[in-house]
Write a protein that holds these residues in place. Structure first.
Motif, PDB file in Angstrom:
ATOM      1  N   GLY A 218     -10.191   9.318  15.514  1.00 55.97           N
ATOM      2  CA  GLY A 218      -8.763   9.161  15.234  1.00 55.97           C
ATOM      3  C   GLY A 218      -8.363   9.976  14.026  1.00 55.97           C
ATOM      4  N   ASN A 219      -8.824  11.227  13.973  1.00 60.26           N
ATOM      5  CA  ASN A 219      -8.634  12.050  12.781  1.00 60.26           C
ATOM      6  C   ASN A 219      -8.324  13.479  13.188  1.00 60.26           C
ATOM      7  OD1 ASN A 219      -8.674  13.162  10.217  1.00 60.26           O
ATOM      8  ND2 ASN A 219     -10.908  13.315  10.152  1.00 60.26           N
ATOM      9  N   TYR A 220      -7.088  13.728  13.613  1.00 59.12           N
ATOM     10  CA  TYR A 220      -6.699  15.078  14.013  1.00 59.12           C
ATOM     11  C   TYR A 220      -6.689  16.050  12.843  1.00 59.12           C
ATOM     12  CZ  TYR A 220      -5.517  15.301  18.986  1.00 59.12           C
ATOM     13  OH  TYR A 220      -5.585  15.377  20.353  1.00 59.12           O
ATOM     14  N   TRP A 221      -6.791  15.521  11.618  1.00 57.27           N
ATOM     15  CA  TRP A 221      -6.844  16.420  10.470  1.00 57.27           C
ATOM     16  C   TRP A 221      -8.068  17.325  10.542  1.00 57.27           C
ATOM     17  CZ3 TRP A 221      -2.605  16.707   7.647  1.00 57.27           C
ATOM     18  CH2 TRP A 221      -1.738  15.613   7.605  1.00 57.27           C
ATOM     19  N   GLU A 222      -9.137  16.844  11.193  1.00 59.21           N
ATOM     20  CA  GLU A 222     -10.371  17.640  11.259  1.00 59.21           C
ATOM     21  C   GLU A 222     -10.148  18.940  12.025  1.00 59.21           C
ATOM     22  OE1 GLU A 222     -15.047  17.379  12.686  1.00 59.21           O
ATOM     23  OE2 GLU A 222     -13.707  15.706  13.123  1.00 59.21           O
ATOM     24  N   ILE A 223      -9.669  18.851  13.250  1.00 61.86           N
ATOM     25  CA  ILE A 223      -9.474  20.073  14.032  1.00 61.86           C
ATOM     26  C   ILE A 223      -8.272  20.856  13.504  1.00 61.86           C
ATOM     27  CG2 ILE A 223      -8.072  18.955  15.821  1.00 61.86           C
ATOM     28  CD1 ILE A 223     -10.575  21.902  16.201  1.00 61.86           C
ATOM     29  N   ALA A 224      -7.271  20.161  12.962  1.00 57.30           N
ATOM     30  CA  ALA A 224      -6.110  20.864  12.398  1.00 57.30           C
ATOM     31  C   ALA A 224      -6.531  21.756  11.232  1.00 57.30           C
ATOM     32  CB  ALA A 224      -5.055  19.862  11.942  1.00 57.30           C
ATOM     33  N   TYR A 225      -7.440  21.259  10.409  1.00 56.00           N
ATOM     34  CA  TYR A 225      -7.942  22.058   9.287  1.00 56.00           C
ATOM     35  C   TYR A 225      -8.639  23.319   9.791  1.00 56.00           C
ATOM     36  CZ  TYR A 225     -10.803  23.542   5.344  1.00 56.00           C
ATOM     37  OH  TYR A 225     -11.412  24.297   4.367  1.00 56.00           O
ATOM     38  N   THR A 226      -9.487  23.173  10.828  1.00 54.82           N
ATOM     39  CA  THR A 226     -10.212  24.321  11.366  1.00 54.82           C
ATOM     40  C   THR A 226      -9.257  25.345  11.962  1.00 54.82           C
ATOM     41  OG1 THR A 226     -12.180  22.981  11.826  1.00 54.82           O
ATOM     42  CG2 THR A 226     -11.945  25.046  13.042  1.00 54.82           C
ATOM     43  N   LEU A 227      -8.283  24.875  12.740  1.00 59.19           N
ATOM     44  CA  LEU A 227      -7.330  25.792  13.353  1.00 59.19           C
ATOM     45  C   LEU A 227      -6.530  26.548  12.301  1.00 59.19           C
ATOM     46  CD1 LEU A 227      -6.026  23.595  16.317  1.00 59.19           C
ATOM     47  CD2 LEU A 227      -7.604  25.528  16.433  1.00 59.19           C
ATOM     48  N   GLU A 228      -6.128  25.853  11.262  1.00 58.86           N
ATOM     49  CA  GLU A 228      -5.369  26.502  10.194  1.00 58.86           C
ATOM     50  C   GLU A 228      -6.239  27.506   9.446  1.00 58.86           C
ATOM     51  OE1 GLU A 228      -1.995  27.347   7.825  1.00 58.86           O
ATOM     52  OE2 GLU A 228      -2.265  26.407   9.789  1.00 58.86           O
ATOM     53  N   GLN A 229      -7.470  27.111   9.176  1.00 54.96           N
ATOM     54  CA  GLN A 229      -8.390  27.996   8.469  1.00 54.96           C
ATOM     55  C   GLN A 229      -8.676  29.261   9.277  1.00 54.96           C
ATOM     56  OE1 GLN A 229     -12.608  26.948   8.290  1.00 54.96           O
ATOM     57  NE2 GLN A 229     -12.580  27.295   6.081  1.00 54.96           N
ATOM     58  N   GLN A 230      -8.805  29.116  10.583  1.00 57.89           N
ATOM     59  CA  GLN A 230      -9.135  30.258  11.419  1.00 57.89           C
ATOM     60  C   GLN A 230      -7.910  31.093  11.783  1.00 57.89           C
ATOM     61  OE1 GLN A 230     -11.312  28.552  14.786  1.00 57.89           O
ATOM     62  NE2 GLN A 230     -13.254  29.072  13.803  1.00 57.89           N
ATOM     63  N   PHE A 231      -6.805  30.425  12.198  1.00 58.78           N
ATOM     64  CA  PHE A 231      -5.716  31.141  12.850  1.00 58.78           C
ATOM     65  C   PHE A 231      -4.350  30.973  12.196  1.00 58.78           C
ATOM     66  CE2 PHE A 231      -8.706  29.663  16.219  1.00 58.78           C
ATOM     67  CZ  PHE A 231      -9.293  30.885  16.487  1.00 58.78           C
ATOM     68  N   GLY A 232      -4.251  30.174  11.139  1.00 60.66           N
ATOM     69  CA  GLY A 232      -2.959  29.918  10.511  1.00 60.66           C
ATOM     70  C   GLY A 232      -2.395  31.144   9.805  1.00 60.66           C
ATOM     71  N   GLY A 335      -0.554  34.810  21.467  1.00 64.95           N
ATOM     72  CA  GLY A 335       0.388  34.512  20.399  1.00 64.95           C
ATOM     73  C   GLY A 335      -0.258  33.996  19.128  1.00 64.95           C
ATOM     74  N   ASN A 336       0.499  34.138  18.019  1.00 65.96           N
ATOM     75  CA  ASN A 336       0.002  33.611  16.755  1.00 65.96           C
ATOM     76  C   ASN A 336       0.121  32.094  16.719  1.00 65.96           C
ATOM     77  OD1 ASN A 336       2.699  32.981  16.031  1.00 65.96           O
ATOM     78  ND2 ASN A 336       2.966  34.977  15.074  1.00 65.96           N
ATOM     79  N   TYR A 337      -0.520  31.493  15.721  1.00 65.73           N
ATOM     80  CA  TYR A 337      -0.599  30.033  15.597  1.00 65.73           C
ATOM     81  C   TYR A 337       0.127  29.585  14.343  1.00 65.73           C
ATOM     82  CZ  TYR A 337      -2.719  25.479  14.516  1.00 65.73           C
ATOM     83  OH  TYR A 337      -2.920  24.168  14.199  1.00 65.73           O
ATOM     84  N   ARG A 338       0.911  28.499  14.483  1.00 61.71           N
ATOM     85  CA  ARG A 338       1.543  27.904  13.306  1.00 61.71           C
ATOM     86  C   ARG A 338       1.508  26.386  13.431  1.00 61.71           C
ATOM     87  NH1 ARG A 338       7.121  29.975  10.695  1.00 61.71           N
ATOM     88  NH2 ARG A 338       5.652  31.652  10.222  1.00 61.71           N
ATOM     89  N   LYS A 339       0.973  25.732  12.408  1.00 56.82           N
ATOM     90  CA  LYS A 339       0.934  24.268  12.433  1.00 56.82           C
ATOM     91  C   LYS A 339       2.343  23.719  12.220  1.00 56.82           C
ATOM     92  CE  LYS A 339      -0.057  23.715   7.477  1.00 56.82           C
ATOM     93  NZ  LYS A 339      -0.965  23.113   6.482  1.00 56.82           N
ATOM     94  N   LEU A 340       2.656  22.632  12.915  1.00 53.89           N
ATOM     95  CA  LEU A 340       3.960  21.999  12.793  1.00 53.89           C
ATOM     96  C   LEU A 340       3.857  20.563  12.296  1.00 53.89           C
ATOM     97  CD1 LEU A 340       5.626  23.248  16.121  1.00 53.89           C
ATOM     98  CD2 LEU A 340       5.883  24.206  13.816  1.00 53.89           C
ATOM     99  N   LEU A 341       2.842  19.832  12.754  1.00 56.18           N
ATOM    100  CA  LEU A 341       2.727  18.413  12.383  1.00 56.18           C
ATOM    101  C   LEU A 341       1.300  17.958  12.631  1.00 56.18           C
ATOM    102  CD1 LEU A 341       4.245  15.656  11.707  1.00 56.18           C
ATOM    103  CD2 LEU A 341       4.325  15.325  14.196  1.00 56.18           C
ATOM    104  N   THR A 342       0.767  17.169  11.709  1.00 54.00           N
ATOM    105  CA  THR A 342      -0.537  16.548  11.909  1.00 54.00           C
ATOM    106  C   THR A 342      -0.487  15.120  11.394  1.00 54.00           C
ATOM    107  OG1 THR A 342      -1.626  18.683  11.507  1.00 54.00           O
ATOM    108  CG2 THR A 342      -3.019  16.727  11.546  1.00 54.00           C
ATOM    109  N   THR A 343      -0.913  14.173  12.228  1.00 51.99           N
ATOM    110  CA  THR A 343      -1.134  12.793  11.818  1.00 51.99           C
ATOM    111  C   THR A 343      -2.536  12.421  12.278  1.00 51.99           C
ATOM    112  OG1 THR A 343      -0.327  11.751  13.849  1.00 51.99           O
ATOM    113  CG2 THR A 343       1.319  12.314  12.180  1.00 51.99           C
ATOM    114  N   GLN A 344      -2.901  11.155  12.104  1.00 56.67           N
ATOM    115  CA  GLN A 344      -4.249  10.770  12.502  1.00 56.67           C
ATOM    116  C   GLN A 344      -4.501  10.980  13.996  1.00 56.67           C
ATOM    117  OE1 GLN A 344      -4.420   6.724  10.728  1.00 56.67           O
ATOM    118  NE2 GLN A 344      -6.224   7.485   9.658  1.00 56.67           N
TER     119      GLN A 344
END
Length: 414
Positions: A218-232, A335-344
């Motif tokens: 229940g921790n989407y922050w984990e994959i969100a961090y990786t995606l941002e680090q790689q493609f943000g 396409g490029n990647y942009r984070k919009l929202l992350t919750t648990q």
């Protein structure tokens, strides 16, 4: 190879555009212990069988990628056998790394030698030897000419010095400019390997665990961090098309790792909409099980396709829909990647190409959730949810307000 023919309709219907086959050349065991780079493993058929199979793939518009195992061979490889027979007088003594006649190997040989990760069944090739390189490159040329292969997945790529991959790049690209080279890389900076001189792609092990463990925890922050680090916006790999996966022949089937089978749906929504190349390990589209600790055979077993098709097709149909959506979207392809929202238990991001933007909303919770997603100023106020019957979605004051079903998502074309 004959058993693969029954899978071709399914592969095509699923939306796959390429088939990657594990090592298929002559060996005595699991295929990574090559004994002859020029002959198809007799357990699979003949060279003519592979030639015919490749022709059928290409007739269907499916490309063929083979496993290239160049770091090591098996002990049954003819050069190693000559070394065992002739010892220090062998003409192939320099074909292997670390050959040392001052001590015996753990297998009782008259010499010791360097191996792949201590496995004495896999002696390491000396790729600095020009004769070794010539033998391997001639094999690749033969595969390209005889079997019309379109690419190679390069085993244990991080165990091989870059000079060899650069030369392989020149060999293959000079024959076929769009030939695809993908390296198996576990750790490190992927840019060292995926670049204009070496590979087109590498295995994205950095994202692998987070894709499924973020759901279990229940921790989407984990994959969100990786995606941002790689493609943000400030990511280190924004232009690389990494090879993304949730399971393969070396790790547990993801259906055995996920706590709730319903979570497989948001998992694959994430896989097919994130930057990179999504891959499906055969059978996992049906949710088959298998844990690494049970042995490699459990991960690589044969499945009867008619029995799988007679079972629950819900996940398979989800993957089919996602593959079709991705195929028809330039934003999801490149396409490029942009984070919009992350919750648990929710994540939202956009993928934008020159002429298209897709907004992806994923909900791993057991209940529907109303999300309020801030949009960038370039996005229009209206969108079509191509994952859910083309429902119309609107935003107001730069906020997209949308109910996302439980264990599901939305893919909105803005």
């Amino acid at each position: 190879l004959s058993v693969l023919y029954e899978w071709l309709d399914e592969i095509q219907e699923l939306g796959c555009t390429a088939l990657y086959l594990g090592p298929v050349f002559e060996s005595y065991g699991h295929g990574y212990d090559t004994s002859d780079y020029y002959q198809l493993d007799r357990r699979l058929g003949t060279n003519q069988d592979l030639k015919a199979f490749s022709a059928e793939l290409h007739r269907r518009g499916i490309r063929l990628v083979l496993d290239g195992v160049f770091n090591h061979t098996g002990r049954g490889f003819w050069a190693f056998q000559d070394l065992l027979r002739n010892g220090q007088s062998s003409a192939y003594r320099d074909w292997y790394v670390g050959v040392d006649f001052s001590r015996r190997s753990p297998k009782g040989d008259s010499f010791d030698y360097t191996t792949w990760e201590g496995a004495y069944s896999l002696p390491k090739l000396n790729l600095h030897n020009s004769d070794v390189r010539q033998h391997l490159f001639d094999a690749v040329r033969m595969w390209m000419d005889e079997f019309q292969i379109d690419g190679l997945r390069l085993d244990a790529a991080d165990c091989v010095e870059p000079f060899f991959w650069k030369e392989l790049h020149q060999v293959t690209k000079s024959k076929k400019p769009d030939f695809w080279l993908m390296g198996e890389i576990i750790h490190g900076d992927y840019r060292q390997w995926a670049n204009e001189e070496m590979f087109d792609s590498v295995t994205n092990y950095t994202a692998y665990k987070g894709l499924w463990s973020s759901l279990n925890d229940g921790n989407y922050w984990e994959i969100a961090y990786t995606l941002e680090q790689q493609f943000g916006q400030h990511g280190i790999l924004p232009h690389l098309h990494l090879y993304n996966f949730v399971d393969n022949h070396d790790v547990s089937r993801v259906a055995s790792l996920i706590k709730d089978p319903a979570l497989l749906h948001p998992l694959y929504i994430n896989l097919f909409t994130m930057p990179g190349i999504p891959s499906i390990y055969y059978g996992s589209e049906f949710g088959v099980l298998g844990r690494k600790e049970q042995g490699d055979e459990v991960l690589r077993q044969r499945y009867a396709l008619p029995q799988l098709l007679a079972g629950n097709l819900c996940l398979r149909n989800t993957i089919k829909r996602l593959a079709n959506i991705r195929k028809n979207s330039q934003a999801l392809l490149i396409g490029n990647y942009r984070k919009l929202l992350t919750t648990q238990q929710q994540i939202a991001y956009s993928r934008s190409s020159k002429d298209e933007t897709m907004v992806v909303l994923i909900n791993s919770a057991a209940e529907p959730v109303m999300l309020h997603v801030p949009l960038t100023g370039t996005l229009s106020s209206n969108g079509i949810d191509v994952l859910n019957q083309n429902e119309t979605v609107t935003s107001q004051d730069g906020i997209l307000r949308c109910m996302v079903p439980s264990r599901w998502g939305r893919v909105i074309k803005m």
